[in-house]
Design a protein around this motif. Structure first.
Motif, PDB file in Angstrom:
ATOM      1  N   MET A   1       0.780  -1.231   0.070  1.00 42.54           N
ATOM      2  CA  MET A   1      -0.176  -0.026   0.083  1.00 42.54           C
ATOM      3  C   MET A   1       0.820   1.468   0.044  1.00 42.54           C
ATOM      4  O   MET A   1       0.766   2.151  -0.654  1.00 42.54           O
ATOM      5  N   LEU A   2       1.649   1.118   0.894  1.00 41.07           N
ATOM      6  CA  LEU A   2       2.793   2.455   0.950  1.00 41.07           C
ATOM      7  C   LEU A   2       3.426   2.698  -0.475  1.00 41.07           C
ATOM      8  O   LEU A   2       3.768   3.725  -1.044  1.00 41.07           O
ATOM      9  N   LYS A   3       3.946   1.291  -0.889  1.00 42.24           N
ATOM     10  CA  LYS A   3       4.748   1.422  -2.270  1.00 42.24           C
ATOM     11  C   LYS A   3       3.775   2.062  -3.251  1.00 42.24           C
ATOM     12  O   LYS A   3       4.276   2.942  -4.129  1.00 42.24           O
ATOM     13  N   THR A   4       2.347   1.854  -3.312  1.00 44.49           N
ATOM     14  CA  THR A   4       1.692   2.120  -4.280  1.00 44.49           C
ATOM     15  C   THR A   4       1.231   3.980  -4.126  1.00 44.49           C
ATOM     16  O   THR A   4       1.484   4.587  -5.084  1.00 44.49           O
ATOM     17  N   ARG A   5       1.243   4.215  -2.955  1.00 41.68           N
ATOM     18  CA  ARG A   5       0.892   5.657  -2.808  1.00 41.68           C
ATOM     19  C   ARG A   5       2.053   6.304  -3.073  1.00 41.68           C
ATOM     20  O   ARG A   5       2.069   7.546  -3.561  1.00 41.68           O
ATOM     21  N   VAL A   6       3.451   5.770  -2.901  1.00 46.18           N
ATOM     22  CA  VAL A   6       4.609   6.684  -3.169  1.00 46.18           C
ATOM     23  C   VAL A   6       4.694   6.862  -4.697  1.00 46.18           C
ATOM     24  O   VAL A   6       5.061   7.691  -5.252  1.00 46.18           O
ATOM     25  N   LEU A   7       4.354   5.576  -5.350  1.00 50.28           N
ATOM     26  CA  LEU A   7       4.508   5.773  -6.637  1.00 50.28           C
ATOM     27  C   LEU A   7       3.588   6.711  -7.455  1.00 50.28           C
ATOM     28  O   LEU A   7       3.980   7.459  -8.176  1.00 50.28           O
ATOM     29  N   THR A   8       2.435   6.429  -6.982  1.00 46.73           N
ATOM     30  CA  THR A   8       1.302   7.583  -7.480  1.00 46.73           C
ATOM     31  C   THR A   8       1.782   8.954  -7.351  1.00 46.73           C
ATOM     32  O   THR A   8       1.713   9.836  -8.124  1.00 46.73           O
ATOM     33  N   ALA A   9       2.354   9.182  -6.241  1.00 45.50           N
ATOM     34  CA  ALA A   9       2.785  10.583  -5.583  1.00 45.50           C
ATOM     35  C   ALA A   9       3.833  11.072  -6.683  1.00 45.50           C
ATOM     36  O   ALA A   9       3.944  12.126  -7.253  1.00 45.50           O
ATOM     37  N   LEU A  10       4.830  10.190  -6.872  1.00 45.22           N
ATOM     38  CA  LEU A  10       6.085  10.559  -7.829  1.00 45.22           C
ATOM     39  C   LEU A  10       5.383  10.592  -9.231  1.00 45.22           C
ATOM     40  O   LEU A  10       6.023  11.815  -9.800  1.00 45.22           O
ATOM     41  N   VAL A  11       4.553   9.983  -9.438  1.00 46.91           N
ATOM     42  CA  VAL A  11       4.047  10.112 -10.945  1.00 46.91           C
ATOM     43  C   VAL A  11       3.452  11.538 -11.227  1.00 46.91           C
ATOM     44  O   VAL A  11       3.437  12.193 -12.175  1.00 46.91           O
ATOM     45  N   LEU A  12       2.483  11.947 -10.020  1.00 44.89           N
ATOM     46  CA  LEU A  12       1.702  13.100  -9.953  1.00 44.89           C
ATOM     47  C   LEU A  12       2.755  14.362 -10.107  1.00 44.89           C
ATOM     48  O   LEU A  12       2.587  15.562 -10.675  1.00 44.89           O
ATOM     49  N   LEU A  13       3.627  14.179  -9.150  1.00 44.74           N
ATOM     50  CA  LEU A  13       4.779  15.458  -9.157  1.00 44.74           C
ATOM     51  C   LEU A  13       5.503  15.518 -10.444  1.00 44.74           C
ATOM     52  O   LEU A  13       5.765  16.648 -10.862  1.00 44.74           O
ATOM     53  N   ALA A  14       5.793  14.391 -11.062  1.00 48.08           N
ATOM     54  CA  ALA A  14       6.499  14.366 -12.115  1.00 48.08           C
ATOM     55  C   ALA A  14       5.698  14.950 -13.486  1.00 48.08           C
ATOM     56  O   ALA A  14       6.373  15.572 -14.451  1.00 48.08           O
ATOM     57  N   VAL A  15       4.518  15.025 -13.358  1.00 48.91           N
ATOM     58  CA  VAL A  15       3.450  15.610 -14.250  1.00 48.91           C
ATOM     59  C   VAL A  15       3.251  17.082 -14.019  1.00 48.91           C
ATOM     60  O   VAL A  15       3.420  18.070 -14.731  1.00 48.91           O
ATOM     61  N   LEU A  16       3.059  17.267 -12.624  1.00 54.01           N
ATOM     62  CA  LEU A  16       2.406  18.718 -12.183  1.00 54.01           C
ATOM     63  C   LEU A  16       3.478  19.422 -12.239  1.00 54.01           C
ATOM     64  O   LEU A  16       3.290  20.749 -12.575  1.00 54.01           O
ATOM     65  N   LEU A  17       4.585  19.214 -11.588  1.00 52.95           N
ATOM     66  CA  LEU A  17       5.707  20.199 -11.065  1.00 52.95           C
ATOM     67  C   LEU A  17       6.175  21.139 -12.339  1.00 52.95           C
ATOM     68  O   LEU A  17       6.205  22.322 -12.499  1.00 52.95           O
ATOM     69  N   PRO A  18       6.495  20.355 -13.355  1.00 52.61           N
ATOM     70  CA  PRO A  18       6.960  20.982 -14.630  1.00 52.61           C
ATOM     71  C   PRO A  18       5.993  21.812 -15.424  1.00 52.61           C
ATOM     72  O   PRO A  18       6.271  22.979 -15.576  1.00 52.61           O
ATOM     73  N   ILE A  19       4.748  21.294 -15.356  1.00 53.23           N
ATOM     74  CA  ILE A  19       3.623  22.121 -15.707  1.00 53.23           C
ATOM     75  C   ILE A  19       3.334  23.379 -14.859  1.00 53.23           C
ATOM     76  O   ILE A  19       3.223  24.561 -15.355  1.00 53.23           O
ATOM     77  N   LEU A  20       3.494  23.456 -13.703  1.00 45.94           N
ATOM     78  CA  LEU A  20       3.285  24.373 -12.598  1.00 45.94           C
ATOM     79  C   LEU A  20       4.528  25.382 -13.030  1.00 45.94           C
ATOM     80  O   LEU A  20       4.061  26.747 -13.177  1.00 45.94           O
ATOM     81  N   PHE A  21       5.594  25.151 -13.102  1.00 49.49           N
ATOM     82  CA  PHE A  21       6.879  25.952 -12.981  1.00 49.49           C
ATOM     83  C   PHE A  21       7.309  26.509 -14.510  1.00 49.49           C
ATOM     84  O   PHE A  21       8.069  27.194 -14.804  1.00 49.49           O
ATOM     85  N   LEU A  22       6.437  25.870 -15.431  1.00 46.21           N
ATOM     86  CA  LEU A  22       6.503  26.380 -16.893  1.00 46.21           C
ATOM     87  C   LEU A  22       5.903  27.896 -16.838  1.00 46.21           C
ATOM     88  O   LEU A  22       6.323  28.598 -17.773  1.00 46.21           O
ATOM     89  N   ASP A  23       5.148  27.916 -15.994  1.00 44.26           N
ATOM     90  CA  ASP A  23       4.212  29.254 -16.008  1.00 44.26           C
ATOM     91  C   ASP A  23       3.465  29.370 -17.127  1.00 44.26           C
ATOM     92  O   ASP A  23       3.573  30.840 -17.737  1.00 44.26           O
ATOM     93  N   ALA A  24       3.195  28.615 -17.911  1.00 36.07           N
ATOM     94  CA  ALA A  24       2.379  28.553 -19.100  1.00 36.07           C
ATOM     95  C   ALA A  24       0.938  28.461 -18.586  1.00 36.07           C
ATOM     96  O   ALA A  24       0.432  27.300 -18.091  1.00 36.07           O
ATOM     97  N   PHE A  25       0.068  29.221 -19.120  1.00 36.52           N
ATOM     98  CA  PHE A  25      -1.261  29.198 -18.561  1.00 36.52           C
ATOM     99  C   PHE A  25      -2.156  27.850 -19.279  1.00 36.52           C
ATOM    100  O   PHE A  25      -3.023  27.393 -18.561  1.00 36.52           O
ATOM    101  N   LEU A  26      -1.883  27.739 -20.576  1.00 38.17           N
ATOM    102  CA  LEU A  26      -2.524  26.887 -21.468  1.00 38.17           C
ATOM    103  C   LEU A  26      -2.578  25.574 -20.800  1.00 38.17           C
ATOM    104  O   LEU A  26      -3.564  24.788 -20.435  1.00 38.17           O
TER     105      LEU A  26
END
Length: 272
Positions: A1-26
């Protein structure tokens, strides 16, 4: 369960952080549309809506039109409405309970909670338009409070905060989360690299008393948001709002505490 939580969190961070800090609205706005649709669908299911997918399509279309076409008109009134709904309807429900599924009162509550979710995501866009760091600094209030409450509650939790709603939460945990938020906010408010953060803006405008007061209000709002969604799940006999995020439950499970906090912070940001 912990492994699944960590993997999901890492995938979300890998997707969301670049989008967030590109500072591109679209790309950022497109991601919010996806998460808004997921949260809305989960909410309609918790309220026993007979056509959750249809209702989700309608609300998501409205949200997309507002952020892509209309340019966020009247956001201040929307944020005021969200704050009023939490003050006069959702927070009191923690004491008086929820109407049974299928009643007109439940359908009305469903509609008002949908407005609250809508206001939360509009606030996300509005805060992002200030800056990605500013948005993250507001969201961090909820994350820090949650982390502090978890570890403090594990270590010192004795008095149940809301045993009939969420037996795992304690007053000691809530106080620990609040204190950790005050410490982190104070550090952020004085760090030169975080001069464009929400705590720094509060301290500059209203001083230390204002910073403490606002942080206290936001932490309290986050607890109410968390408990309200727990009530919805308990009534619907759901463990999680969905299984969209393996190991984490649903999107609504991850943003429940943000729903009252973000419109309130966005309203304060307009004053700042």
């Amino acid at each position: 369960m912990l492994k699944t939580r960590v993997l999901t969190a890492l995938v979300l961070l890998a997707v969301l952080l670049p989008i967030l800090f590109l500072d591109a609205f679209l790309p950022f706005a497109l991601v919010t549309v996806i998460f808004f649709a997921a949260a809305s669908w989960e909410s309609f299911r918790l309220f026993g809506n007979r056509k959750p997918l249809f209702a989700t399509v309608i609300w998501t279309a409205i949200y997309a039109v507002v952020i892509f076409v209309s340019g966020l008109p009247g956001v201040q009134k929307l944020f005021w409405l969200c704050a009023a709904l939490w003050a006069v309807r959702f927070a009191p429900a923690l004491g008086i309970g929820l109407p049974p599924l299928g009643q007109t009162a439940n359908r009305l509550l469903n509609a008002t909670y949908s407005i609250a979710i809508f206001g939360c995501f509009i606030a996300i866009v509005a805060l992002f338009q200030h800056s990605p760091l500013y948005l993250l600094s507001v969201m961090a209030v909820v994350w820090v409070a949650d982390i502090g409450a978890y570890f403090t509650g594990k270590a010192f939790g004795r008095r149940k905060l809301a045993p009939g709603i969420s037996p795992g939460k304690s007053w000691e945990g809530a106080i620990g989360g609040w204190l950790l938020v005050l410490i982190i906010a104070a550090l952020a408010a004085t760090a030169p690299a975080l001069a464009d953060s929400f705590p720094a803006a509060l301290r500059q405008r209203w001083g230390w008393p204002g910073l403490v007061a606002v942080m206290t209000l936001l932490v309290a709002a986050s607890v109410v948001g968390d408990l309200f969604e727990s009530m919805l799940k308990r009534r619907a006999q759901f463990k999680d709002s969905s299984n969209l995020l393996p190991g984490h439950g649903g999107v609504l499970d991850r943003i429940d505490a943000l729903i009252p906090v973000l419109p309130l912070a966005a309203l304060l940001e307009l004053w700042l």
